[in-house]
Enzyme design. Structure first.
Site, PDB file in Angstrom:
ATOM      1  N   THR A  99       0.843  -1.189   0.000  1.00  0.00           N
ATOM      2  CA  THR A  99       0.000   0.000   0.000  1.00  0.00           C
ATOM      3  C   THR A  99       0.880   1.241   0.000  1.00  0.00           C
ATOM      4  O   THR A  99       1.985   1.236   0.551  1.00  0.00           O
ATOM      5  CB  THR A  99      -0.917   0.048   1.238  1.00  0.00           C
ATOM      6  OG1 THR A  99      -1.663   1.276   1.219  1.00  0.00           O
ATOM      7  CG2 THR A  99      -0.111   0.012   2.534  1.00  0.00           C
ATOM      8  N   ALA A 100       0.382   2.289  -0.627  1.00  0.00           N
ATOM      9  CA  ALA A 100       1.009   3.606  -0.501  1.00  0.00           C
ATOM     10  C   ALA A 100       0.106   4.532   0.301  1.00  0.00           C
ATOM     11  O   ALA A 100       0.226   5.756   0.215  1.00  0.00           O
ATOM     12  CB  ALA A 100       1.311   4.200  -1.868  1.00  0.00           C
ATOM     13  N   SER A 101      -0.823   3.928   1.056  1.00  0.00           N
ATOM     14  CA  SER A 101      -1.676   4.656   1.990  1.00  0.00           C
ATOM     15  C   SER A 101      -2.446   5.772   1.302  1.00  0.00           C
ATOM     16  O   SER A 101      -3.297   5.526   0.469  1.00  0.00           O
ATOM     17  CB  SER A 101      -0.839   5.170   3.157  1.00  0.00           C
ATOM     18  OG  SER A 101      -1.651   5.699   4.173  1.00  0.00           O
ATOM     19  N   HIS A 102      -2.140   7.037   1.635  1.00  0.00           N
ATOM     20  CA  HIS A 102      -2.879   8.189   1.125  1.00  0.00           C
ATOM     21  C   HIS A 102      -2.217   8.830  -0.085  1.00  0.00           C
ATOM     22  O   HIS A 102      -2.730   9.831  -0.595  1.00  0.00           O
ATOM     23  CB  HIS A 102      -2.988   9.240   2.234  1.00  0.00           C
ATOM     24  CG  HIS A 102      -1.653   9.737   2.681  1.00  0.00           C
ATOM     25  ND1 HIS A 102      -0.799   8.965   3.436  1.00  0.00           N
ATOM     26  CD2 HIS A 102      -1.003  10.913   2.471  1.00  0.00           C
ATOM     27  CE1 HIS A 102       0.310   9.652   3.671  1.00  0.00           C
ATOM     28  NE2 HIS A 102       0.211  10.831   3.098  1.00  0.00           N
TER      29      HIS A 102
END
Length: 484
Positions: A99-102
């Protein structure tokens, strides 16, 4: 690009330009080497809804398995906090979350979870980074792997952290906007599981690797769809918004006004403080004043840390903290895994709204009065030509300025970046992003006009330092974060 750099929370890069199958396999092999020296154990691997997440997760799992690691690979997208819970619940040695989150949709990321079920500490990342093998070896293709499923166990755990009676008393309707991310279905799913009667409108709950064309960060500039839904179907109590991997939370009130992460932090602090029990309040350097002032008013000891949830892990893991949070919407609470969890925090916000009986806006206004500070906060993201340009701004702030934007500077803090405290209570802070070529400017003042003045003065100061800047998504043009 073959360089793998572990930043504030893992390694993130543009898909196809750094974030490749080969580099993911290198990162996984480095993590496997770290685990061997720690005694081995099972690793859980999962991904969110980003582009090619299943493929990248499969490559990471296969590379770990090739290095002799016992691997369990989740089938389908999973919120980051659920992976963290699974690591601790199943007694795994660690976890890998793709994931790269936001970050914007074109980014992907490789995050490591410690055996305690939370963000890996610096020493883990440093050791893994030192073991990354040279480029050149072909990545292994994904292959079938044993899976895992902890939904029921996760819901049972959440049931011990919320007031189920309050949630079951709640009536009306709330909105959960998952922004196309991995949190879709989890908030409503828990309420159904718990027998709650409140209705949930699920918005952008279907996995979407484009995140509807915006960065999956719950900031005003990215929430037009949320506000449109509230106008089109009036009568909701409020809307909860989780980010791309479900660990961060903000809210939008029924009238369309943004209820930012600092306001959520203050409301949850109030809720947990009223329940009683020990624990300090831990906040990262960019958290707004209202939280610290409220903690002081309640007699709660508090601690300020550098930016990054990794700095909040230890006080949560040991039970020292009652609550710990950051400006970007990540909040952890005592009794849970030492991880930010947008799903749990959404449930706690609904509980707080129910037990207060006056609505979130009025409840927060009372907390402002208790804290003695009217909250007003904005973040402006300035796009830099490259990451190194942030050094020019830091060099320009080496000497403490005597005045800024027409106000006397009464204090300078350098916990992480540079924060200038101004006479009258306003402040401005400069901090370079650890993952993108951005300079983040944070301004605080009760009046919206004064915040605009501070933001304009900050941008002029950055330009005068020699950095090449432009507004980025979520910056001044998008409204930043503000309660007014």
């Amino acid at each position: 690009m073959d360089e793998i750099v572990f930043g504030t929370d893992g390694w993130r890069a543009l898909v196809g330009d750094g974030f490749t199958h080969a580099n993911v396999a290198r990162a996984a092999r480095a993590y496997a080497a770290h685990l061997r020296d720690q005694g081995g154990g099972t690793v859980l691997v999962a991904h969110d809804t980003r582009f090619a997440g299943a493929r990248f997760a499969g490559v990471a799992a296969a590379a770990l398995a090739d290095e002799g690691v016992d691997v369990r690979l989740h089938a389908g997208p999973l919120p980051t906090p659920v992976l963290s819970f699974a690591v601790r619940h199943l007694g795994a040695a660690g976890g890998v979350m793709l994931t790269a989150s936001h970050n914007p949709p074109e980014y992907q990321g490789f995050k490591i979870k410690g055996p305690y079920g939370g963000t890996a500490l610096d020493e883990i990342y440093r050791d893994v980074a030192a073991r990354v093998p040279p480029a050149g070896r072909e990545p292994p293709p994904p292959r079938p792997m044993p899976g895992f499923d902890v939904r029921e166990a996760y819901y049972r755990h959440l049931a011990g952290l919320v007031d189920l009676d309050a949630l079951r008393r709640a009536r009306g309707r709330v909105v959960h906007d998952a922004m196309g991310g991995a949190g879709g279905g989890w908030f409503a799913g828990f309420l159904r599981w718990a027998g709650a009667a409140v209705e949930v409108d699920e918005l952008r709950a279907t996995p979407d690797p484009t995140f509807d064309g915006v960065a999956p960060e719950p900031l005003p500039a990215n929430l037009a769809r949320t506000r449109d839904h509230l106008r089109a179907r009036p009568g909701a109590r409020f809307a909860l918004v989780t980010d791309g991997d479900g660990d961060r939370l903000s809210a939008v009130l029924a009238d369309g006004s943004f209820f930012d992460a600092h306001q959520t932090f203050a409301v949850l602090l109030d809720l947990l403080d009223r329940r009683g029990g020990p624990g300090i309040v831990v906040e990262t350097f960019t958290v707004a004043q209202v939280v610290g002032r409220l903690a002081d008013a309640r007699g709660r000891e508090r601690r300020v840390t550098p930016v990054g949830f990794k700095h909040l892990v230890e006080p949560l893991r040991t039970g020292e903290a009652l609550i710990a949070g950051e400006e970007s919407g990540g909040i952890g609470v005592r009794g849970h895994v030492p991880e930010r969890d947008g799903i749990l925090n959404g449930l706690l916000l609904l509980e707080a709204d129910e037990v207060a009986g006056v609505g979130l806006a009025r409840r927060f206004a009372r907390l402002e009065a208790e804290a003695g500070w009217r909250h007003g906060y904005e973040r402006v993201d300035l796009r830099l030509r490259d990451v190194d340009e942030g050094e020019r701004v830091r060099a320009a702030l080496v000497a403490d300025p005597e005045a800024f934007a027409g106000a006397r500077v009464v204090g300078v803090e350098r916990v992480d970046g540079v924060k200038l405290a101004l006479a009258g209570g306003a402040s401005v802070m400069f901090r370079a992003s650890g993952t993108e070529p951005l300079l983040r400017v944070y301004v605080e003042a009760p009046e919206a006009g004064r915040r605009r003045e501070l933001a304009a003065a900050a941008e002029a100061f950055v330009a005068a330092s020699g950095a090449t800047v432009g507004s980025a998504a979520g910056g001044a043009a998008g409204g930043g974060q503000s309660s007014r």
